[in-house]
Design a protein around this motif. Structure first.
Motif, PDB file in Angstrom:
ATOM      1  N   GLY A 269       0.410  -4.752  -5.356  1.00 39.45           N
ATOM      2  CA  GLY A 269       0.714  -6.484  -5.172  1.00 39.45           C
ATOM      3  C   GLY A 269       0.380  -6.364  -3.735  1.00 39.45           C
ATOM      4  N   GLY A 270       0.761  -8.417  -3.201  1.00 40.75           N
ATOM      5  CA  GLY A 270       0.589  -8.378  -1.305  1.00 40.75           C
ATOM      6  C   GLY A 270       2.235  -8.115  -1.288  1.00 40.75           C
TER       7      GLY A 270
ATOM      8  N   ALA B 286       1.854  -5.613   1.656  1.00 43.29           N
ATOM      9  CA  ALA B 286       0.903  -6.662   2.995  1.00 43.29           C
ATOM     10  C   ALA B 286       1.757  -7.142   3.370  1.00 43.29           C
TER      11      ALA B 286
ATOM     12  N   VAL C 143      -5.828 -13.280   3.895  1.00 41.78           N
ATOM     13  CA  VAL C 143      -5.808 -12.278   4.325  1.00 41.78           C
ATOM     14  C   VAL C 143      -5.361 -10.486   3.799  1.00 41.78           C
ATOM     15  N   SER C 144      -6.309  -9.337   4.768  1.00 46.25           N
ATOM     16  CA  SER C 144      -6.125  -8.073   3.924  1.00 46.25           C
ATOM     17  C   SER C 144      -5.618  -7.540   4.463  1.00 46.25           C
ATOM     18  N   ILE C 145      -5.218  -6.249   4.726  1.00 45.07           N
ATOM     19  CA  ILE C 145      -4.441  -5.594   5.529  1.00 45.07           C
ATOM     20  C   ILE C 145      -5.350  -4.376   5.381  1.00 45.07           C
ATOM     21  N   GLY C 146      -7.231  -3.872   5.221  1.00 40.07           N
ATOM     22  CA  GLY C 146      -7.392  -2.538   5.215  1.00 40.07           C
ATOM     23  C   GLY C 146      -8.256  -2.735   4.175  1.00 40.07           C
TER      24      GLY C 146
ATOM     25  N   MET D 126      -2.431 -12.527   0.636  1.00 41.86           N
ATOM     26  CA  MET D 126      -2.572 -11.698   0.497  1.00 41.86           C
ATOM     27  C   MET D 126      -3.604 -11.028  -0.483  1.00 41.86           C
ATOM     28  N   THR D 127      -4.731 -10.606  -0.217  1.00 41.28           N
ATOM     29  CA  THR D 127      -5.734 -10.189  -1.014  1.00 41.28           C
ATOM     30  C   THR D 127      -6.522  -9.099  -0.197  1.00 41.28           C
ATOM     31  N   PRO D 128      -7.289  -8.180  -1.111  1.00 39.07           N
ATOM     32  CA  PRO D 128      -8.322  -7.179  -0.456  1.00 39.07           C
ATOM     33  C   PRO D 128      -9.532  -8.069  -0.214  1.00 39.07           C
TER      34      PRO D 128
ATOM     35  N   PHE E  31      -8.652  -1.242   1.145  1.00 38.51           N
ATOM     36  CA  PHE E  31      -8.364  -0.052  -0.025  1.00 38.51           C
ATOM     37  C   PHE E  31      -7.246  -1.330  -0.278  1.00 38.51           C
ATOM     38  N   VAL E  32      -6.846  -0.664  -2.049  1.00 39.76           N
ATOM     39  CA  VAL E  32      -6.425  -1.427  -2.670  1.00 39.76           C
ATOM     40  C   VAL E  32      -4.725  -1.069  -3.301  1.00 39.76           C
ATOM     41  N   LEU E  33      -4.088  -2.540  -3.516  1.00 43.73           N
ATOM     42  CA  LEU E  33      -2.534  -1.972  -2.544  1.00 43.73           C
ATOM     43  C   LEU E  33      -2.239  -2.309  -5.233  1.00 43.73           C
TER      44      LEU E  33
HETATM   45 CL1  6GU Z   1      -3.401  -7.483   1.069  1.00 49.28          CL
HETATM   46  N1  6GU Z   1      -3.718  -7.310  -1.383  1.00 49.28           N
HETATM   47  C1  6GU Z   1      -3.711  -6.180  -1.889  1.00 49.28           C
HETATM   48  N2  6GU Z   1      -3.210  -6.311  -3.591  1.00 49.28           N
HETATM   49  N3  6GU Z   1      -4.172  -5.180  -1.859  1.00 49.28           N
HETATM   50  C2  6GU Z   1      -4.500  -5.306  -0.339  1.00 49.28           C
HETATM   51  C3  6GU Z   1      -4.600  -6.270   0.519  1.00 49.28           C
HETATM   52  C4  6GU Z   1      -3.712  -6.655  -0.048  1.00 49.28           C
HETATM   53  N4  6GU Z   1      -4.560  -5.445   1.568  1.00 49.28           N
HETATM   54  C5  6GU Z   1      -5.290  -4.412   1.553  1.00 49.28           C
HETATM   55  N5  6GU Z   1      -5.116  -4.109   0.252  1.00 49.28           N
END
Ligand code: 6GU
Length: 227
Positions: A140-141, A144, A131-134, A87-89, A136-138
């Protein structure tokens, strides 16, 4: 389907997915969610799993060894083609199509990063998909990962009951859902559309189709060009 989550925050995953439909699916044994605490594989007495980045810069980097050892601790349980999703942006944006393809698998591993990222070498060694969920930055994973698990799990036969799966068509045909109403027939002066009270099923169906199309045109015109 079996989900394995490699994370530093196992409680977050367990707590987040122990409600409602996903909880029921776990209780019924249709899916299982196993969390693996990466910190359990730290080799130092302070249980550190991060270190300063080579080359300098802000933040800390998760070390390769604990992540690799955490993965190796479950490797013997995984199917031959089990994907390892990081899980990563920086990843490809998750969508309903990806959810559908993952839902057909026996199992999947999800790797959640924290800090400024994970040592690139363990990503190269074990990860099959990013895989990213969009955009923007979270922090942590984990959030997501929960999003992906929820979206994938609900597509697995038996997870939703008949009524729940009725909602399904929504994104599959790239149209948004039509508006829904329940009692009372009037709220704050706003009336439920007459057609829904008419009992005329053909007209109701036609109205709903028009509404779905209109809404999509208004709220998500980009979906119509996909259609
Ligand atoms: Cl998958 N991880 C993180 N850290 N930030 C995210 C994301 C994943 N998807 C969108 N932003």
């Amino acid at each position: 389907m079996k989900f394995y989550v490699l994370t530093l925050f196992t409680d977050m995953i367990k707590d987040g997915l122990s409600h409602s439909i996903i909880k029921r699916a776990c209780d019924e044994g249709i899916i299982s969610i196993e969390t693996i605490d990466i910190r359990d594989f730290a080799k130092n007495k302070h249980r550190h799993v991060d270190d300063y980045p080579y080359g300098g810069g802000a933040g800390m980097v998760m070390q390769a060894q604990p992540v690799y050892d955490a993965y190796m601790s479950i490797k013997h349980k995984l199917s031959e083609n089990c994907p390892v999703v990081y899980m990563t942006p920086q990843g490809k944006t998750f969508d309903q199509r990806k959810a559908e393809s993952l839902s057909k698998l026996e199992d999947m591993v999800i790797l959640c990063g924290h800090y400024e990222g994970i040592d690139e070498r363990v990503i190269e060694e074990i990860v099959t998909d990013e895989v990213s969920i969009g955009d923007f930055v979270l922090t942590g994973g984990e959030l997501a990962a929960m999003t992906v698990i929820d979206a994938v799990a609900r597509l697995i036969p038996g997870v939703l009951n008949k009524e729940e799966s009725f909602m399904d068509e929504s994104f599959t045909d790239n149209l948004l859902e039509y508006p829904q109403y329940t009692r009372p027939a009037e709220f704050m002066g706003r009336k439920v559309p007459d057609v829904l009270l008419s009992g005329h099923h053909k007209n109701i169906e036609k109205w709903r189709k028009e509404q779905a199309y209109e809404r999509t045109l208004k709220k998500r015109p980009d979906l119509l060009s996909k259609k």
